[in-house]
Design a protein around this motif. Structure first.
Motif, PDB file in Angstrom:
ATOM      1  N   UNK A   2      42.253 -14.663  28.557  1.00 56.66           N
ATOM      2  CA  UNK A   2      43.111 -13.977  29.513  1.00 56.66           C
ATOM      3  C   UNK A   2      42.280 -13.332  30.620  1.00 56.66           C
ATOM      4  N   UNK A   3      42.713 -13.512  31.870  1.00 59.02           N
ATOM      5  CA  UNK A   3      42.002 -12.913  32.994  1.00 59.02           C
ATOM      6  C   UNK A   3      42.446 -11.468  33.166  1.00 59.02           C
ATOM      7  N   UNK A   4      41.518 -10.665  33.641  1.00 57.58           N
ATOM      8  CA  UNK A   4      41.844  -9.271  33.927  1.00 57.58           C
ATOM      9  C   UNK A   4      42.593  -9.170  35.243  1.00 57.58           C
ATOM     10  N   UNK A   5      43.374  -8.125  35.338  1.00 55.92           N
ATOM     11  CA  UNK A   5      44.053  -7.817  36.588  1.00 55.92           C
ATOM     12  C   UNK A   5      43.002  -7.429  37.617  1.00 55.92           C
ATOM     13  N   UNK A   6      43.082  -7.980  38.813  1.00 62.67           N
ATOM     14  CA  UNK A   6      42.100  -7.690  39.863  1.00 62.67           C
ATOM     15  C   UNK A   6      42.094  -6.195  40.184  1.00 62.67           C
ATOM     16  N   UNK A   8      41.544  -3.707  38.287  1.00 61.42           N
ATOM     17  CA  UNK A   8      41.939  -2.800  37.217  1.00 61.42           C
ATOM     18  C   UNK A   8      40.738  -2.048  36.640  1.00 61.42           C
ATOM     19  N   UNK A   9      39.656  -2.765  36.408  1.00 60.06           N
ATOM     20  CA  UNK A   9      38.462  -2.141  35.831  1.00 60.06           C
ATOM     21  C   UNK A   9      37.215  -2.749  36.440  1.00 60.06           C
ATOM     22  N   UNK A  10      36.124  -2.085  36.205  1.00 63.57           N
ATOM     23  CA  UNK A  10      34.822  -2.610  36.599  1.00 63.57           C
ATOM     24  C   UNK A  10      33.902  -2.503  35.405  1.00 63.57           C
ATOM     25  N   UNK A  11      32.999  -3.430  35.294  1.00 61.93           N
ATOM     26  CA  UNK A  11      32.026  -3.428  34.220  1.00 61.93           C
ATOM     27  C   UNK A  11      30.660  -3.086  34.795  1.00 61.93           C
ATOM     28  N   UNK A  12      29.932  -2.231  34.082  1.00 61.19           N
ATOM     29  CA  UNK A  12      28.569  -1.926  34.486  1.00 61.19           C
ATOM     30  C   UNK A  12      27.764  -1.611  33.237  1.00 61.19           C
ATOM     31  N   UNK A  13      26.464  -1.684  33.343  1.00 63.10           N
ATOM     32  CA  UNK A  13      25.598  -1.474  32.199  1.00 63.10           C
ATOM     33  C   UNK A  13      25.048  -0.072  32.144  1.00 63.10           C
ATOM     34  N   UNK A  38      37.931   3.144  26.531  1.00 61.58           N
ATOM     35  CA  UNK A  38      38.932   4.213  26.565  1.00 61.58           C
ATOM     36  C   UNK A  38      38.276   5.565  26.278  1.00 61.58           C
ATOM     37  N   UNK A  39      37.333   5.582  25.346  1.00 63.55           N
ATOM     38  CA  UNK A  39      36.612   6.823  25.051  1.00 63.55           C
ATOM     39  C   UNK A  39      35.809   7.272  26.261  1.00 63.55           C
ATOM     40  N   UNK A  40      35.089   6.355  26.896  1.00 67.32           N
ATOM     41  CA  UNK A  40      34.286   6.698  28.078  1.00 67.32           C
ATOM     42  C   UNK A  40      35.196   7.203  29.205  1.00 67.32           C
ATOM     43  N   UNK A  41      36.346   6.577  29.384  1.00 61.63           N
ATOM     44  CA  UNK A  41      37.297   7.020  30.400  1.00 61.63           C
ATOM     45  C   UNK A  41      37.744   8.445  30.122  1.00 61.63           C
ATOM     46  N   UNK A  42      38.043   8.753  28.870  1.00 64.82           N
ATOM     47  CA  UNK A  42      38.454  10.115  28.517  1.00 64.82           C
ATOM     48  C   UNK A  42      37.326  11.109  28.737  1.00 64.82           C
ATOM     49  N   UNK A  43      36.098  10.728  28.406  1.00 66.02           N
ATOM     50  CA  UNK A  43      34.949  11.604  28.657  1.00 66.02           C
ATOM     51  C   UNK A  43      34.775  11.861  30.156  1.00 66.02           C
ATOM     52  N   UNK A  44      34.987  10.827  30.968  1.00 66.89           N
ATOM     53  CA  UNK A  44      34.869  10.989  32.424  1.00 66.89           C
ATOM     54  C   UNK A  44      35.958  11.918  32.954  1.00 66.89           C
ATOM     55  N   UNK A  45      37.175  11.793  32.419  1.00 70.17           N
ATOM     56  CA  UNK A  45      38.262  12.693  32.849  1.00 70.17           C
ATOM     57  C   UNK A  45      37.924  14.145  32.514  1.00 70.17           C
ATOM     58  N   UNK A  46      37.355  14.356  31.332  1.00 69.95           N
ATOM     59  CA  UNK A  46      36.960  15.714  30.955  1.00 69.95           C
ATOM     60  C   UNK A  46      35.854  16.228  31.874  1.00 69.95           C
ATOM     61  N   UNK A  47      34.916  15.366  32.246  1.00 69.31           N
ATOM     62  CA  UNK A  47      33.855  15.768  33.167  1.00 69.31           C
ATOM     63  C   UNK A  47      34.439  16.143  34.536  1.00 69.31           C
ATOM     64  N   UNK A  48      35.458  15.396  34.981  1.00 71.84           N
ATOM     65  CA  UNK A  48      36.115  15.729  36.256  1.00 71.84           C
ATOM     66  C   UNK A  48      36.798  17.086  36.176  1.00 71.84           C
ATOM     67  N   UNK A  49      37.497  17.341  35.039  1.00 69.94           N
ATOM     68  CA  UNK A  49      38.153  18.644  34.870  1.00 69.94           C
ATOM     69  C   UNK A  49      37.121  19.764  34.879  1.00 69.94           C
ATOM     70  N   UNK A  50      36.000  19.536  34.208  1.00 73.88           N
ATOM     71  CA  UNK A  50      34.944  20.546  34.158  1.00 73.88           C
ATOM     72  C   UNK A  50      34.376  20.795  35.560  1.00 73.88           C
ATOM     73  N   UNK A  51      34.154  19.728  36.324  1.00 78.67           N
ATOM     74  CA  UNK A  51      33.627  19.878  37.683  1.00 78.67           C
ATOM     75  C   UNK A  51      34.616  20.635  38.565  1.00 78.67           C
ATOM     76  N   UNK A  52      35.903  20.333  38.421  1.00 78.88           N
ATOM     77  CA  UNK A  52      36.926  21.044  39.201  1.00 78.88           C
ATOM     78  C   UNK A  52      36.956  22.517  38.831  1.00 78.88           C
ATOM     79  N   UNK A  53      36.846  22.797  37.542  1.00 82.32           N
ATOM     80  CA  UNK A  53      36.811  24.180  37.084  1.00 82.32           C
ATOM     81  C   UNK A  53      35.614  24.910  37.675  1.00 82.32           C
TER      82      UNK A  53
END
Length: 96
Positions: A2-6, A8-13, A38-53
């Protein structure tokens, strides 16, 4: 395959020590059915909240909170969300 939605995500190392990699895999298994992205995405969201705070706190003019003060603030927020959730459920029952 199955192809990914254009767009939608990016892959990096990234490079991690084996202990951190194992921890992330275990957390992903526990919380996200093994989806490390999904875990990394959640960690990034928490980092954004922390930066905003931190930006808001600097704007406010006070010193940055200690880890204990941050934990107390987060606990207060969590309590507020719990109370709001209970109140919302209570309103639903009364309306029905």
């Amino acid at each position: 395959m199955k192809k990914r939605r254009a767009g939608a995500t990016e892959t990096f190392g990234i490079s991690l020590d084996p202990e951190t990699k194992q921890f992330l895999r275990e957390e992903a298994d526990r919380k996200y059915q093994g989806n490390v992205s999904a875990l990394i995405t959640e960690l990034a969201k928490e980092a954004k909240r922390q930066a905003a705070f931190e930006r808001a706190w600097k704007w406010y003019g006070g010193p940055e909170p200690t880890p204990e003060e941050s934990a107390a603030i987060r606990a207060e927020w969590a309590e507020g969300w719990t109370l709001a959730s209970k109140a919302k459920k209570s309103r639903r029952k009364k309306a029905a």
